[in-house]
Design a protein around this motif. Sequence first.
Motif, PDB file in Angstrom:
ATOM      1  N   HIS A   1     -14.608 -29.023  34.282  1.00  0.00           N
ATOM      2  CA  HIS A   1     -13.617 -29.891  34.920  1.00  0.00           C
ATOM      3  C   HIS A   1     -13.877 -29.880  36.423  1.00  0.00           C
ATOM      4  O   HIS A   1     -14.283 -28.839  36.972  1.00  0.00           O
ATOM      5  N   PRO A   2     -13.645 -30.986  37.124  1.00  0.00           N
ATOM      6  CA  PRO A   2     -13.902 -31.009  38.575  1.00  0.00           C
ATOM      7  C   PRO A   2     -13.109 -29.967  39.361  1.00  0.00           C
ATOM      8  O   PRO A   2     -13.546 -29.545  40.444  1.00  0.00           O
ATOM      9  N   ASP A   3     -11.961 -29.530  38.840  1.00  0.00           N
ATOM     10  CA  ASP A   3     -11.140 -28.572  39.570  1.00  0.00           C
ATOM     11  C   ASP A   3     -11.575 -27.125  39.380  1.00  0.00           C
ATOM     12  O   ASP A   3     -11.002 -26.225  39.998  1.00  0.00           O
ATOM     13  N   ILE A   4     -12.551 -26.888  38.518  1.00  0.00           N
ATOM     14  CA  ILE A   4     -12.987 -25.520  38.244  1.00  0.00           C
ATOM     15  C   ILE A   4     -14.090 -25.136  39.224  1.00  0.00           C
ATOM     16  O   ILE A   4     -15.086 -25.844  39.356  1.00  0.00           O
ATOM     17  N   ALA A   5     -13.904 -23.994  39.876  1.00  0.00           N
ATOM     18  CA  ALA A   5     -14.838 -23.585  40.924  1.00  0.00           C
ATOM     19  C   ALA A   5     -15.828 -22.517  40.474  1.00  0.00           C
ATOM     20  O   ALA A   5     -16.599 -22.016  41.270  1.00  0.00           O
ATOM     21  N   GLY A   6     -15.806 -22.158  39.177  1.00  0.00           N
ATOM     22  CA  GLY A   6     -16.668 -21.092  38.693  1.00  0.00           C
ATOM     23  C   GLY A   6     -18.149 -21.398  38.850  1.00  0.00           C
ATOM     24  O   GLY A   6     -18.579 -22.548  38.725  1.00  0.00           O
ATOM     25  N   GLY A   7     -18.956 -20.358  39.072  1.00  0.00           N
ATOM     26  CA  GLY A   7     -20.374 -20.548  39.306  1.00  0.00           C
ATOM     27  C   GLY A   7     -21.126 -21.088  38.105  1.00  0.00           C
ATOM     28  O   GLY A   7     -21.943 -22.004  38.225  1.00  0.00           O
ATOM     29  N   SER A   8     -20.894 -20.509  36.907  1.00  0.00           N
ATOM     30  CA  SER A   8     -21.633 -20.975  35.730  1.00  0.00           C
ATOM     31  C   SER A   8     -21.199 -22.375  35.333  1.00  0.00           C
ATOM     32  O   SER A   8     -22.010 -23.171  34.840  1.00  0.00           O
ATOM     33  N   GLU A   9     -19.935 -22.700  35.560  1.00  0.00           N
ATOM     34  CA  GLU A   9     -19.471 -24.060  35.273  1.00  0.00           C
ATOM     35  C   GLU A   9     -20.123 -25.073  36.214  1.00  0.00           C
ATOM     36  O   GLU A   9     -20.542 -26.156  35.794  1.00  0.00           O
ATOM     37  N   ALA A  10     -20.229 -24.713  37.490  1.00  0.00           N
ATOM     38  CA  ALA A  10     -20.905 -25.596  38.449  1.00  0.00           C
ATOM     39  C   ALA A  10     -22.381 -25.739  38.099  1.00  0.00           C
ATOM     40  O   ALA A  10     -22.959 -26.831  38.213  1.00  0.00           O
ATOM     41  N   LEU A  11     -22.997 -24.654  37.669  1.00  0.00           N
ATOM     42  CA  LEU A  11     -24.413 -24.703  37.285  1.00  0.00           C
ATOM     43  C   LEU A  11     -24.618 -25.622  36.087  1.00  0.00           C
ATOM     44  O   LEU A  11     -25.556 -26.435  36.063  1.00  0.00           O
ATOM     45  N   ALA A  12     -23.759 -25.504  35.069  1.00  0.00           N
ATOM     46  CA  ALA A  12     -23.891 -26.342  33.877  1.00  0.00           C
ATOM     47  C   ALA A  12     -23.779 -27.814  34.239  1.00  0.00           C
ATOM     48  O   ALA A  12     -24.557 -28.648  33.752  1.00  0.00           O
ATOM     49  N   TRP A  13     -22.831 -28.137  35.096  1.00  0.00           N
ATOM     50  CA  TRP A  13     -22.667 -29.534  35.507  1.00  0.00           C
ATOM     51  C   TRP A  13     -23.890 -30.005  36.306  1.00  0.00           C
ATOM     52  O   TRP A  13     -24.377 -31.124  36.127  1.00  0.00           O
ATOM     53  N   HIS A  14     -24.385 -29.155  37.156  1.00  0.00           N
ATOM     54  CA  HIS A  14     -25.561 -29.495  37.958  1.00  0.00           C
ATOM     55  C   HIS A  14     -26.766 -29.772  37.067  1.00  0.00           C
ATOM     56  O   HIS A  14     -27.472 -30.780  37.244  1.00  0.00           O
ATOM     57  N   TYR A  15     -27.014 -28.904  36.098  1.00  0.00           N
ATOM     58  CA  TYR A  15     -28.136 -29.121  35.185  1.00  0.00           C
ATOM     59  C   TYR A  15     -27.932 -30.395  34.368  1.00  0.00           C
ATOM     60  O   TYR A  15     -28.893 -31.139  34.114  1.00  0.00           O
TER      61      TYR A  15
END
Length: 396
Positions: A12-26
Amino acid sequence: MSRVAVVVQRCHPDIAGGSEALAWHYAQLLRRRGEVDILTSCALDYRSWDNALAAGEEWREGVRVRRFASAWTRGSWFNELHRRLLQTHAREVERGGAAQLAWRAPLAEQFIRAQGPWCPGLLDHLVQRHSDYAAVVFCTYLYPTTYFGLECVPQAKRVLVPTLHDEPPAYLPVYAQAARRASRLIWLTEAERRLGERLWGETRGDVVGMAVDAPAAAPAARETPYLLYCGRIDESKGCRELLAAFQQLRRRRREPVELVLTGADHLGVRETDDVRFLGFVDAADKAALMAGAAAFVMPSRWESFSIVTLEALAQGAPVIVNAQCEVLADHVDAAGAGWRYRGVEELMRCMGEALALDAAARAQAAACGRAYVAGRYAEANVAERLYRAIGLDDFA
């Protein structure tokens, strides 16, 4: 055209977690060469796994996000198992020097299920629809979405991105066994791969990293010099130690200085004249705060990449990092733009040295930090490493 699935515990855009950001980036990088589905839970809060979002499909920036409900929230049984895990780790690893915890698979798998999110629909989707995907990328080793999800797809399609930390659950033998069952491994840094070798006996795979796109920002206009932390504010991130060191610094320093904190507060920070809690800030404000900080402090012991530390370096801020985290120590050593510390006294000393930098020394540190990030984490370089690591011809 190939289709790839990316499995992650939250999205979700509001989630700041590192692995979540990485998954979205990939997912964004892979979308340039094919279709991408993100398979995830309905949760926003990793501590409860409440189904805060609706199950079903949505499209976001060209990526299909499929959400699956959690069957239960985290409860007292997880708390009890987690307590036992920490006790076992302290006894067998910290004091006994063991390489792994003596937990058999049935107990370890109870822990993983109870930890959540437990999403039967996501696992069923993988079993029934794995033929839709050329590869399935599982982001972060820790959660049941990855551990049990790996077994739901043919081995040749399993790509594991561990985001491995030196933390008690990583010593469970079942996680090492799961890593060995993956077809391909993707590491974020060489330090993480070294940790994988030490904990799991695994050195296979490629170091890919994550792109850091941080155009230079104008420094935030604040009257008082300040030190900065951005991220989740809780004990596991070392924030209690950070606050203790800052209070000692204030008692010994005559000149005014502030500690500025942004992110989600799980400690109940008491704001004072010297400690400023800003809550969540947007990307532009965060970049400006980094550009103007005397130093960015990352006190966590457990990082597999630390996007936010690299963002700070890209903005020209020298960084102060916990030397117990190899990943952070490697960043500082390679960039030549910061300090590493052990304990409150050393952290306080590093803060004082950062505040004492003159303009020339600050400019040199800024140039070194920016060059390090631009050279290693440019988006085009990361994208090509990712395509090669997954091994999909259509994405090459």
